[in-house]
Design an enzyme around this catalytic site. Structure first.
Site, PDB file in Angstrom:
ATOM      1  N   HIS A  17       0.844  -1.206   0.000  1.00 28.69           N
ATOM      2  CA  HIS A  17       0.000   0.000   0.000  1.00 28.69           C
ATOM      3  C   HIS A  17       0.875   1.250   0.000  1.00 28.69           C
ATOM      4  O   HIS A  17       0.600   2.217  -0.713  1.00 28.69           O
ATOM      5  CB  HIS A  17      -0.881   0.052   1.258  1.00 28.69           C
ATOM      6  CG  HIS A  17      -1.924  -1.013   1.356  1.00 28.69           C
ATOM      7  ND1 HIS A  17      -2.147  -1.720   2.522  1.00 28.69           N
ATOM      8  CD2 HIS A  17      -2.829  -1.475   0.461  1.00 28.69           C
ATOM      9  CE1 HIS A  17      -3.149  -2.570   2.328  1.00 28.69           C
ATOM     10  NE2 HIS A  17      -3.571  -2.449   1.089  1.00 28.69           N
ATOM     11  N   LYS A  41     -16.788  -7.125   8.422  1.00 29.87           N
ATOM     12  CA  LYS A  41     -17.541  -7.124   9.683  1.00 29.87           C
ATOM     13  C   LYS A  41     -16.615  -7.187  10.888  1.00 29.87           C
ATOM     14  O   LYS A  41     -16.894  -6.621  11.927  1.00 29.87           O
ATOM     15  CB  LYS A  41     -18.498  -8.317   9.712  1.00 29.87           C
ATOM     16  CG  LYS A  41     -19.653  -8.156   8.745  1.00 29.87           C
ATOM     17  CD  LYS A  41     -20.727  -9.210   8.994  1.00 29.87           C
ATOM     18  CE  LYS A  41     -21.826  -9.130   7.945  1.00 29.87           C
ATOM     19  NZ  LYS A  41     -21.569  -9.941   6.766  1.00 29.87           N
ATOM     20  N   ARG A  90      -1.612  -6.691  -8.403  1.00 30.28           N
ATOM     21  CA  ARG A  90      -0.535  -7.648  -8.154  1.00 30.28           C
ATOM     22  C   ARG A  90      -0.529  -8.793  -9.163  1.00 30.28           C
ATOM     23  O   ARG A  90       0.516  -9.334  -9.483  1.00 30.28           O
ATOM     24  CB  ARG A  90      -0.682  -8.272  -6.751  1.00 30.28           C
ATOM     25  CG  ARG A  90      -0.349  -7.354  -5.616  1.00 30.28           C
ATOM     26  CD  ARG A  90      -0.792  -7.928  -4.301  1.00 30.28           C
ATOM     27  NE  ARG A  90      -2.230  -8.139  -4.314  1.00 30.28           N
ATOM     28  CZ  ARG A  90      -2.975  -8.402  -3.251  1.00 30.28           C
ATOM     29  NH1 ARG A  90      -2.409  -8.535  -2.072  1.00 30.28           N
ATOM     30  NH2 ARG A  90      -4.268  -8.559  -3.353  1.00 30.28           N
ATOM     31  N   SER A 129      -2.970  -7.930   2.988  1.00 31.68           N
ATOM     32  CA  SER A 129      -3.348  -7.663   4.377  1.00 31.68           C
ATOM     33  C   SER A 129      -3.820  -8.945   5.054  1.00 31.68           C
ATOM     34  O   SER A 129      -3.514  -9.184   6.228  1.00 31.68           O
ATOM     35  CB  SER A 129      -4.457  -6.609   4.434  1.00 31.68           C
ATOM     36  OG  SER A 129      -3.958  -5.362   4.033  1.00 31.68           O
TER      37      SER A 129
END
Ligand code: PNS
Length: 160
Positions: A17, A41, A90, A129
């Site tokens: 990022h 969530k 990517r 991530s």
């Protein structure tokens, strides 16, 4: 003036990022990093924590600002005179997903919002991530994945 937006979950912020942020900040006059708080969530970091992390990581980049965002990207872009969305690519699996989002945004905005893809540098191509969270969860080393201050924050989340 070209205002661009880099939307994402950033849960957590990775070196991949950061590379996209630096390159996009050099490319456009203003870059808004939009931290989405409506998609996951159970994020590891709250949206407030993610905004703080991104603010710290971009403190020296004068044309970058960070916002929390809930809703449709096209609505935020329209309200803020933003016509370019930035995303990193990517792989071909990313491409299928990203193409779908880019086309939705282009249609929903009536062609007011276009997407610019930046090719992820080879050294960051393996970073995600979700991978960072899994590695940290099992006590693995995430030094090569996230900025140093983020590494400590991620490990702290897994301290029992
Ligand atoms: O980092 P991520 O989770 O891959 O980012 C995905 C994101 C946040 C860019 C995408 O889900 C998004 O833009 N969500 C906002 C809601 C929206 O505008 N949806 C319409 C496009 S499909």
């Amino acid at each position: 003036m070209i205002n661009a937006i880099y939307p994402g979950s950033f849960d957590p912020l990775t070196l991949g990022h950061m590379d996209i942020i630096k390159r996009a900040a050099n490319m456009f006059d203003n870059l808004t990093i939009a931290v989405l708080d409506n998609m996951e969530k159970m994020p590891l970091f709250s949206v407030e924590e993610r905004v703080k992390i991104l603010e710290k990581a971009t403190i020296d980049m004068k044309n970058v600002r960070v916002i929390a965002f809930n809703g449709l990207l096209v609505d935020y872009a329209k309200e803020n005179d933003i016509h370019v969305s930035v995303r990193g690519l990517r792989s071909d699996t990313d491409f299928e997903y990203e193409l779908m989002i880019a086309q939705n945004n282009n249609v929903l905005s009536e062609e007011a919002l276009d997407t610019v893809f930046l090719a992820t540098k080879p050294e960051y191509i393996f970073i995600s991530s979700s991978g960072v969270k899994e590695i940290a969860h099992f006590g693995g080393d995430i030094t090569k994945y996230v900025p140093p201050f983020v590494k400590e924050l991620v490990y702290n989340k897994y301290v029992k």
